[in-house]
Design a protein around this motif. Structure first.
Motif, PDB file in Angstrom:
ATOM      1  N   LEU A  53     131.568  -7.607  31.595  1.00 42.63           N
ATOM      2  CA  LEU A  53     131.182  -8.614  30.520  1.00 42.63           C
ATOM      3  C   LEU A  53     129.615  -8.553  30.305  1.00 42.63           C
ATOM      4  CD1 LEU A  53     133.208 -10.424  29.160  1.00 42.63           C
ATOM      5  CD2 LEU A  53     132.497 -12.355  30.562  1.00 42.63           C
ATOM      6  N   ARG A  54     128.990  -8.138  31.158  1.00 44.40           N
ATOM      7  CA  ARG A  54     127.589  -8.014  30.969  1.00 44.40           C
ATOM      8  C   ARG A  54     127.299  -7.027  30.207  1.00 44.40           C
ATOM      9  NH1 ARG A  54     124.689  -9.540  36.926  1.00 44.40           N
ATOM     10  NH2 ARG A  54     124.964 -11.687  36.784  1.00 44.40           N
ATOM     11  N   GLY A  59     123.845  -8.953  27.859  1.00 47.61           N
ATOM     12  CA  GLY A  59     122.958 -10.048  28.624  1.00 47.61           C
ATOM     13  C   GLY A  59     123.994 -10.936  29.326  1.00 47.61           C
ATOM     14  N   ASN A  60     123.497 -12.192  29.212  1.00 46.56           N
ATOM     15  CA  ASN A  60     124.503 -13.168  30.093  1.00 46.56           C
ATOM     16  C   ASN A  60     125.303 -13.968  29.283  1.00 46.56           C
ATOM     17  OD1 ASN A  60     123.452 -12.429  32.555  1.00 46.56           O
ATOM     18  ND2 ASN A  60     121.510 -13.352  32.179  1.00 46.56           N
ATOM     19  N   VAL A  61     125.328 -13.832  27.970  1.00 39.82           N
ATOM     20  CA  VAL A  61     126.105 -14.710  27.055  1.00 39.82           C
ATOM     21  C   VAL A  61     127.153 -13.753  26.417  1.00 39.82           C
ATOM     22  CG1 VAL A  61     126.442 -16.422  25.365  1.00 39.82           C
ATOM     23  CG2 VAL A  61     124.488 -16.455  27.034  1.00 39.82           C
ATOM     24  N   GLY A 278     141.975 -15.788  34.807  1.00 38.50           N
ATOM     25  CA  GLY A 278     141.252 -16.838  34.928  1.00 38.50           C
ATOM     26  C   GLY A 278     139.874 -17.003  34.886  1.00 38.50           C
ATOM     27  N   GLN A 279     139.347 -15.748  35.451  1.00 37.72           N
ATOM     28  CA  GLN A 279     138.009 -15.780  34.988  1.00 37.72           C
ATOM     29  C   GLN A 279     137.465 -15.661  33.445  1.00 37.72           C
ATOM     30  OE1 GLN A 279     135.451 -12.732  37.366  1.00 37.72           O
ATOM     31  NE2 GLN A 279     137.415 -12.613  38.689  1.00 37.72           N
ATOM     32  N   GLY A 280     138.312 -14.839  32.869  1.00 39.55           N
ATOM     33  CA  GLY A 280     138.062 -15.076  31.511  1.00 39.55           C
ATOM     34  C   GLY A 280     138.301 -16.462  30.644  1.00 39.55           C
ATOM     35  N   ALA A 281     139.126 -17.303  31.257  1.00 35.60           N
ATOM     36  CA  ALA A 281     139.198 -18.689  30.809  1.00 35.60           C
ATOM     37  C   ALA A 281     138.269 -19.413  31.057  1.00 35.60           C
ATOM     38  CB  ALA A 281     140.634 -19.221  31.365  1.00 35.60           C
ATOM     39  N   PHE A 282     137.645 -18.965  32.190  1.00 32.38           N
ATOM     40  CA  PHE A 282     136.475 -19.931  32.748  1.00 32.38           C
ATOM     41  C   PHE A 282     135.143 -19.488  32.066  1.00 32.38           C
ATOM     42  CE2 PHE A 282     132.789 -20.189  35.574  1.00 32.38           C
ATOM     43  CZ  PHE A 282     132.804 -21.562  36.025  1.00 32.38           C
ATOM     44  N   VAL A 283     135.036 -18.258  31.615  1.00 30.50           N
ATOM     45  CA  VAL A 283     133.919 -18.015  30.898  1.00 30.50           C
ATOM     46  C   VAL A 283     133.846 -18.430  29.469  1.00 30.50           C
ATOM     47  CG1 VAL A 283     132.354 -16.004  29.908  1.00 30.50           C
ATOM     48  CG2 VAL A 283     133.467 -15.811  32.245  1.00 30.50           C
ATOM     49  N   LEU A 284     135.078 -18.670  28.914  1.00 27.65           N
ATOM     50  CA  LEU A 284     135.457 -19.112  27.498  1.00 27.65           C
ATOM     51  C   LEU A 284     135.079 -20.608  27.605  1.00 27.65           C
ATOM     52  CD1 LEU A 284     138.588 -17.442  26.002  1.00 27.65           C
ATOM     53  CD2 LEU A 284     136.130 -17.481  25.033  1.00 27.65           C
ATOM     54  N   ALA A 285     135.391 -21.109  28.578  1.00 29.39           N
ATOM     55  CA  ALA A 285     135.172 -22.720  28.761  1.00 29.39           C
ATOM     56  C   ALA A 285     133.869 -23.209  28.806  1.00 29.39           C
ATOM     57  CB  ALA A 285     136.103 -23.411  29.815  1.00 29.39           C
ATOM     58  N   ASN A 286     132.759 -22.141  29.502  1.00 28.31           N
ATOM     59  CA  ASN A 286     131.445 -22.279  29.497  1.00 28.31           C
ATOM     60  C   ASN A 286     130.557 -21.626  28.491  1.00 28.31           C
ATOM     61  OD1 ASN A 286     131.113 -23.672  32.461  1.00 28.31           O
ATOM     62  ND2 ASN A 286     132.872 -22.650  32.520  1.00 28.31           N
ATOM     63  N   GLU A 296     132.123 -19.007  40.712  1.00 29.92           N
ATOM     64  CA  GLU A 296     131.499 -20.313  40.159  1.00 29.92           C
ATOM     65  C   GLU A 296     132.763 -21.172  39.469  1.00 29.92           C
ATOM     66  OE1 GLU A 296     129.439 -19.044  37.022  1.00 29.92           O
ATOM     67  OE2 GLU A 296     127.315 -19.010  38.097  1.00 29.92           O
ATOM     68  N   MET A 297     133.901 -20.260  39.343  1.00 30.50           N
ATOM     69  CA  MET A 297     135.189 -20.965  39.115  1.00 30.50           C
ATOM     70  C   MET A 297     135.990 -21.770  40.350  1.00 30.50           C
ATOM     71  SD  MET A 297     137.819 -18.029  37.999  1.00 30.50           S
ATOM     72  CE  MET A 297     138.822 -16.871  39.189  1.00 30.50           C
TER      73      MET A 297
END
Length: 639
Positions: A53-54, A59-61, A278-286, A296-297
């Protein structure tokens, strides 16, 4: 000299005539496979999705399209590379139940004698790349797990590297005690790990079920079209999700195909998919903030236990790679691709549990240097993919030889399937090779060093054999002359070890020259390695009587077996030779090598070969001959 296998009777479980016993054994083997086979790929979620993802976001977003595209790439990579390529095809290419790149090479060489040198070269490259992987895996796995403490408290940052080094030091120091006892808890811990990461992912998916759309491959197409330059770099990070797939094949002999396949389909594959989604869902939600989604999740009280569990899982993954390095080194020694190295058996029941002090020390030094030099798992990620993708390329090439030469597939079918695998493997390799200057040089440097050592040993051994053979007397000629004109005979049996059974051994010639006596019975003994993991006792010994004084004996071992000459010679009793270790003396030649400008190799390679020869373990210990029955005779040879 012959090499053999750390063998295991993996397939006997599947052939059991008692269904209840078979079912019970399969479950036990499945549990064991979770810890040994899937430890590496099972810890990839800690860093794979984050790094991919990075790379895609720069970057970080990350944007929504990047998240779904990366997630879809991971899902389909696991499906095609692991489930289709390895589970459906590669695992079927066993060498009498054994797997691994050198087993595959031995199988391919036997079916393609006209190109055996080419196949050998491919095998050397594959084995060398495995060692590149073997030093990166413990470093990145343990380091990434310990970094999870930074999520608990940022104040822990200065202690990440020191704690990682302590864990690695303990891990390598306990290798000499063997893995038998520790392995009993590997499976259960890894099983808990997979269930934990699966449940962790489910919690996030429930909050955002829309993330399941990433299963559609059209997100991959959109991701590649919209940003092809970024996608190329991202693919290199995506590959981190499938690192460890080679372990499925490498550990085939320890567990058998059925338990490995069932463990993947029933536990590993579903739990990995759930966690990545689940990691994908967590990043989308944040809001697309990348951070460290794996840890972090896990909010609240679950965070610290997950960090501890992740550390345990990475240690287990590292242990599996270290054990694999020991096994691969022994195979290379047996196949005469490396000099004899000291091998210590740590189990009375399982021959595959071994400890190699020099290999362990070298691995420990390189792994710790990588941790100190790179400092962060993100930096090490760049060094990871090259060796693994290269190893998978080698497997695909050798698999094509098996398809066409052994399985007798039609050319168009084998070529089509190989082309699909090569397209994916080459894509991953190309996206990783561009990271050479970012850290990829580390694994390549390790692989190059091993290639150089193996190539020098194979080449030097051939030159040495040719040179000594030119100066030796044919055995049949000498045996005939000594029968006509016998020297002084002494009682007992003399066994002369030699790699060339057609020529008179150097030890025999020096014994006649200096002692001027001959034993009543003289055995010219050679040890060879079969292109199969284990050789049954019925095929172990070949005896040939030359005359009343001389006999030629050939002992054959598989490439996964540890040669034991006294035990093998005991089989000769069934063939008429009343072997008695107490009346037998073993004569070995100890060569002192000197570099020569006429060897056919560059002087630097001469010196490297001589250096490797000096590191070789004592033949007496390697062949397990009682030291009190050995006579060593020194000679000097210029190569």
């Amino acid at each position: 000299m012959a090499l053999a296998n750390t063998g295991s009777e993996a397939e006997t479980v599947e052939q059991s005539s008692h269904p209840e016993i078979e079912q019970h054994s399969t479950k036990v083997l499945m549990l064991g496979a979770l810890g040994v086979v899937y430890g590496d790929i099972g810890t990839s979620p800690i860093y794979a999705f984050r790094e991919a993802l990075r790379a895609s976001a720069g970057g970080n977003v990350a944007e929504r399209g990047d998240i779904l595209g990366v997630l879809s790439l991971i899902i389909w990579s696991l499906t095609i590379i692991v489930t289709i390529k390895y589970i459906m095809f590669v695992l079927r290419a066993d060498n009498r139940g054994e797997g691994g790149v050198l087993s595959l090479m031995a199988l391919a060489r036997g079916s393609f004698p006209t190109r055996s040198a080419v196949i050998l070269g491919i095998g050397i490259v594959g084995a060398s790349l495995f060692f590149g992987d073997a030093v990166i895996t413990p470093a990145i796995s343990v380091l990434s797990a310990v970094e999870g403490m930074n999520v608990v408290t940022p104040a822990f940052q200065p202690y990440v590297v020191p704690l990682t080094l302590v864990i690695l030091a303990i891990l390598f120091s306990v290798q000499r005690f063997g893995t038998g006892g520790v392995a009993l808890i590997f499976g259960p811990i890894t099983a808990v790990w997979f269930l934990a990461i699966g449940l962790s992912g489910i919690n996030q998916i429930i909050d955002d079920p829309e993330i399941l759309l990433a299963i559609s491959p059209h997100y991959i197409v959109a991701f590649l079209i919209n940003s092809p330059d970024v996608a190329f770099v991202t693919i290199g990070a995506i590959f981190l999700a499938v690192t460890g797939a080679e372990a499925l094949y490498a550990d085939l002999g320890h567990f058998g195909r059925k338990p490995i396949v069932l463990a993947w389909l029933a536990i590993v594959f579903p739990c990995l998919l759930l966690n990545y989604v689940g990691q994908g869902a967590f990043v989308l939600a944040n809001g697309g903030v990348v951070g460290h989604p794996f840890f972090e999740m896990n909010e609240g009280w679950t965070l610290l236990p997950m960090v501890v569990l992740a550390t345990a899982a990475t240690v287990i993954a590292s242990q599996a790679v270290i054990s694999g390095a020991f096994s691969l080194t022994r195979q290379a020694v047996q196949l005469n691709m490396l000099p004899r190295l000291e091998i210590l058996h740590t189990s009375e029941r399982q021959s595959g549990q071994i400890y190699m002090p020099r290999v362990n020390l070298l691995l420990a030094l390189v792994v710790m240097l990588l941790v100190v030099g790179f400092g962060e798992s993100s930096r090490l990620a760049s060094a990871y993919g090259i060796s693994v993708t290269g190893n998978m390329l080698v497997t695909t090439v050798l698999l094509y030889v098996i398809m066409t030469r052994i399985w007798k597939w039609q050319l168009w079918l084998a070529a089509s399937l190989t082309a699909l695998f090569l397209f994916i493997d080459v894509g991953f390799f190309a996206s990783n090779i561009v990271k050479v200057f970012e850290g990829g040089w580390a694994s390549l440097a390790v692989a190059f060093t091993v290639v150089l050592a193996m190539w020098t040993w194979v080449r030097g051994s051939r030159y040495l054999f040719d040179k000594t053979r030119r100066n030796e007397i044919p055995l049949d000629f000498l045996a005939g002359n000594l029968l006509k004109k016998k020297p002084q005979l002494v009682s007992g049996t003399a066994v002369f070890l030699t790699s060339d059974p057609l020529s008179a051994p150097t030890a025999l010639m020096h014994s006649l020259k200096h002692y001027k006596v001959l034993h009543e019975q003289n055995v010219i003994l050679s040890v060879v390695t079969a292109p199969q993991p284990i050789v049954p006792d019925s095929e172990r010994v070949k005896m040939e009587t030359l005359n009343d004084l001389f006999m030629r004996v050939t002992l054959t071992f598989g490439y996964m077996e540890q040669p034991n000459i006294p035990r093998a010679l005991a089989i000769c009793r069934k063939q008429g030779w009343k072997f008695d270790i107490m009346t037998t003396s073993f004569f070995l030649s100890r060569r002192s090598l000197k570099a020569s400008p006429n060897s056919g190799m560059p002087v630097w390679q001469d010196k490297l070969f001589i250096g490797l020869a000096r590191t070789a373990a004592d033949a007496t210990e390697y062949f397990q001959i009682p030291t009190g029955r050995v006579v060593e005779i020194g000679t000097q040879v210029a190569i």
